[in-house]
Design a protein around this motif. Structure first.
Motif, PDB file in Angstrom:
ATOM      1  N   THR A 113       0.805  -1.223   0.000  1.00  0.00           N
ATOM      2  CA  THR A 113       0.000   0.000   0.000  1.00  0.00           C
ATOM      3  C   THR A 113       0.838   1.272   0.000  1.00  0.00           C
ATOM      4  OG1 THR A 113      -1.881   1.087   1.100  1.00  0.00           O
ATOM      5  CG2 THR A 113      -0.187   0.168   2.520  1.00  0.00           C
ATOM      6  N   LEU A 114       2.168   1.152  -0.034  1.00  0.00           N
ATOM      7  CA  LEU A 114       3.037   2.320   0.086  1.00  0.00           C
ATOM      8  C   LEU A 114       3.069   3.138  -1.201  1.00  0.00           C
ATOM      9  CD1 LEU A 114       6.093   0.706   1.907  1.00  0.00           C
ATOM     10  CD2 LEU A 114       4.095   1.830   2.925  1.00  0.00           C
ATOM     11  N   LEU A 115       2.995   4.453  -1.040  1.00  0.00           N
ATOM     12  CA  LEU A 115       3.079   5.384  -2.171  1.00  0.00           C
ATOM     13  C   LEU A 115       4.284   6.291  -1.955  1.00  0.00           C
ATOM     14  CD1 LEU A 115      -0.692   6.461  -2.349  1.00  0.00           C
ATOM     15  CD2 LEU A 115       0.441   4.603  -3.607  1.00  0.00           C
ATOM     16  N   ARG A 116       5.242   6.236  -2.870  1.00  0.00           N
ATOM     17  CA  ARG A 116       6.405   7.114  -2.769  1.00  0.00           C
ATOM     18  C   ARG A 116       5.980   8.567  -3.007  1.00  0.00           C
ATOM     19  NH1 ARG A 116      10.002   4.112  -7.137  1.00  0.00           N
ATOM     20  NH2 ARG A 116       7.922   4.178  -8.075  1.00  0.00           N
ATOM     21  N   VAL A 117       6.470   9.448  -2.159  1.00  0.00           N
ATOM     22  CA  VAL A 117       6.074  10.852  -2.216  1.00  0.00           C
ATOM     23  C   VAL A 117       7.142  11.645  -2.962  1.00  0.00           C
ATOM     24  CG1 VAL A 117       5.547  12.916  -0.863  1.00  0.00           C
ATOM     25  CG2 VAL A 117       4.812  10.660  -0.043  1.00  0.00           C
ATOM     26  N   PRO A 118       6.756  12.396  -3.997  1.00  0.00           N
ATOM     27  CA  PRO A 118       7.738  13.227  -4.708  1.00  0.00           C
ATOM     28  C   PRO A 118       8.424  14.202  -3.757  1.00  0.00           C
ATOM     29  CG  PRO A 118       5.660  13.137  -5.911  1.00  0.00           C
ATOM     30  CD  PRO A 118       5.402  12.493  -4.579  1.00  0.00           C
ATOM     31  N   ASP A 119       9.698  14.476  -4.038  1.00  0.00           N
ATOM     32  CA  ASP A 119      10.479  15.349  -3.155  1.00  0.00           C
ATOM     33  C   ASP A 119       9.865  16.734  -2.999  1.00  0.00           C
ATOM     34  OD1 ASP A 119      12.321  13.336  -2.755  1.00  0.00           O
ATOM     35  OD2 ASP A 119      13.705  14.047  -4.296  1.00  0.00           O
ATOM     36  N   ILE A 120       9.164  17.212  -4.029  1.00  0.00           N
ATOM     37  CA  ILE A 120       8.622  18.579  -3.973  1.00  0.00           C
ATOM     38  C   ILE A 120       7.237  18.637  -3.332  1.00  0.00           C
ATOM     39  CG2 ILE A 120       9.960  19.334  -5.963  1.00  0.00           C
ATOM     40  CD1 ILE A 120       7.404  19.080  -7.644  1.00  0.00           C
ATOM     41  N   LEU A 121       6.703  17.484  -2.922  1.00  0.00           N
ATOM     42  CA  LEU A 121       5.379  17.471  -2.288  1.00  0.00           C
ATOM     43  C   LEU A 121       5.548  17.422  -0.778  1.00  0.00           C
ATOM     44  CD1 LEU A 121       2.295  17.307  -2.801  1.00  0.00           C
ATOM     45  CD2 LEU A 121       2.509  14.818  -2.652  1.00  0.00           C
ATOM     46  N   PRO A 122       5.082  18.433  -0.038  1.00  0.00           N
ATOM     47  CA  PRO A 122       5.207  18.409   1.430  1.00  0.00           C
ATOM     48  C   PRO A 122       4.494  17.198   2.028  1.00  0.00           C
ATOM     49  CG  PRO A 122       4.545  20.584   0.650  1.00  0.00           C
ATOM     50  CD  PRO A 122       4.424  19.665  -0.525  1.00  0.00           C
ATOM     51  N   LEU A 123       5.092  16.588   3.028  1.00  0.00           N
ATOM     52  CA  LEU A 123       4.465  15.437   3.676  1.00  0.00           C
ATOM     53  C   LEU A 123       3.153  15.826   4.358  1.00  0.00           C
ATOM     54  CD1 LEU A 123       7.528  13.539   5.186  1.00  0.00           C
ATOM     55  CD2 LEU A 123       6.081  12.834   3.267  1.00  0.00           C
ATOM     56  N   SER A 124       3.034  17.084   4.761  1.00  0.00           N
ATOM     57  CA  SER A 124       1.780  17.530   5.373  1.00  0.00           C
ATOM     58  C   SER A 124       0.626  17.443   4.387  1.00  0.00           C
ATOM     59  CB  SER A 124       1.914  18.967   5.885  1.00  0.00           C
ATOM     60  OG  SER A 124       2.314  19.842   4.834  1.00  0.00           O
ATOM     61  N   LEU A 125       0.893  17.693   3.108  1.00  0.00           N
ATOM     62  CA  LEU A 125      -0.141  17.558   2.087  1.00  0.00           C
ATOM     63  C   LEU A 125      -0.288  16.103   1.657  1.00  0.00           C
ATOM     64  CD1 LEU A 125      -2.231  18.752   0.216  1.00  0.00           C
ATOM     65  CD2 LEU A 125      -0.400  19.422  -1.354  1.00  0.00           C
TER      66      LEU A 125
END
Length: 329
Positions: A113-125
């Protein structure tokens, strides 16, 4: 130097309201299973499903179960069979409802279920997105592609509705958005061709599909607006009985159950989920898919923030800041 602690909010007693959430502390973080990844949560996304399951209490939950389906943070440990995930990666996830959830400083999550988060996307969002974004994706995937067909999205002012409007526009549907008047300007900016209030008499169209985000009763009441051989996608509930007689419009009825993938999802479906999720996160990062900035609260305020979700005065999206929770008593 302080010893780092695993902190969490669990429910003290079964069948209790949200305000019965109790904080707990231990020096042990979760141990990953062979296919698990332990995430150090930085932010938690709150969703309606969170308070609903707390109040209805699944039979698989023991006293002290940790709720929460959405979170985002960094990988700190991986199970022995995990491949392609390493400590330090930025991850967002949607957790299995039957496992300890995201209302914690650390959560063990199955790698599927893991989704890698792009570096430019804040983890808060990023933490605000998995449940509403992937629900909207699953809903739009229910119907066959029919460019320039008319679709109606009810409750379009909410998070799922806003994403549905944008995904439908990107697939070249003509979108009518049903929502309170205060949302109409925003929905038109997101691409809705027509906006209407909560009055079906305002619409003279026959729709190829209706996406209903309210409940089964409301979805059933939309049947008269659907064209022959059209579709009703019920997102917040399911239609137990057909809304029209047999051999009438011959409507196709669809239910959406994002968490159901954990029970019956195939490897192929999970691979599709991850690919779609990461593509959508990238679209949000580059503002090709617009997401509202979340309202952020401290971890200590989680019970009150969750209770607020049950009211009509709730923020559009609330995210809990977990980063300093390990140092709180």
């Amino acid at each position: 130097m302080k010893t780092e602690r695993f902190m969490a909010w669990g429910v003290k007693e079964q069948n209790t309201p949200i305000r019965a959430l109790q904080s707990k502390s231990t020096e042990a973080i979760p141990t990953p299973g062979p296919n698990d990844v332990v995430i150090r949560n930085e932010y938690i996304g709150l969703n309606p499903v969170d308070w609903k399951v707390i109040q209805n209490w699944p039979v698989s939950w023991a006293t002290g179960h940790i709720p929460g389906v959405d979170g985002a943070g960094t990988v700190v440990e991986v199970g022995k069979d995990v491949r392609g995930v390493v400590p330090g990666q930025r991850i967002a996830y949607h957790q299995d409802l039957h496992r300890n959830g995201s209302f914690a400083s650390h959560t063990a999550v199955n790698q599927k279920t893991l989704l890698r988060v792009p570096d430019i996307l804040p983890l808060s969002l990023a933490a605000a997105l998995p449940c509403p974004l992937m629900t909207a994706w699953q809903a739009i995937e229910k119907i066959p592609r029919m460019p320039e067909a008319d679709v109606l999205i009810t409750g379009a002012g909410g998070m799922v509705g806003r994403f549905l409007v944008q995904l439908a526009v990107q697939r070249n549907y003509r979108v009518t958005a049903m929502a309170s008047a205060r949302h109409h300007k925003t929905l038109r900016q997101l691409g809705a061709e027509t906006t209407i209030g909560w009055n079906t008499e305002q619409s003279e169209s026959a729709f190829f599909a209706v996406f209903d985000t309210v409940n089964a009763q409301h979805a059933s009441s939309m049947a008269g607006l659907v064209e022959a051989n059209g579709h009703i996608v019920c997102i917040q509930d399911r239609l137990e009985t057909p809304p029209l007689p047999a051999f009438d419009k011959a409507l196709s009825l669809h239910e959406v159950a994002l968490n159901g993938l954990f029970r019956v999802g195939t490897d192929r479906q999970w691979a599709q989920f991850r690919q779609a999720g990461e593509d959508l996160l990238t679209m949000v990062a580059h503002e090709n898919l617009l997401a509202p900035e979340p309202h952020i609260e401290a971890m200590a305020a989680l019970p009150e923030a969750l209770e607020e979700l049950t009211t009509q005065y709730r923020p559009l999206k609330t995210v809990i800041d977990v980063r300093h929770f390990a140092n709180e008593e």
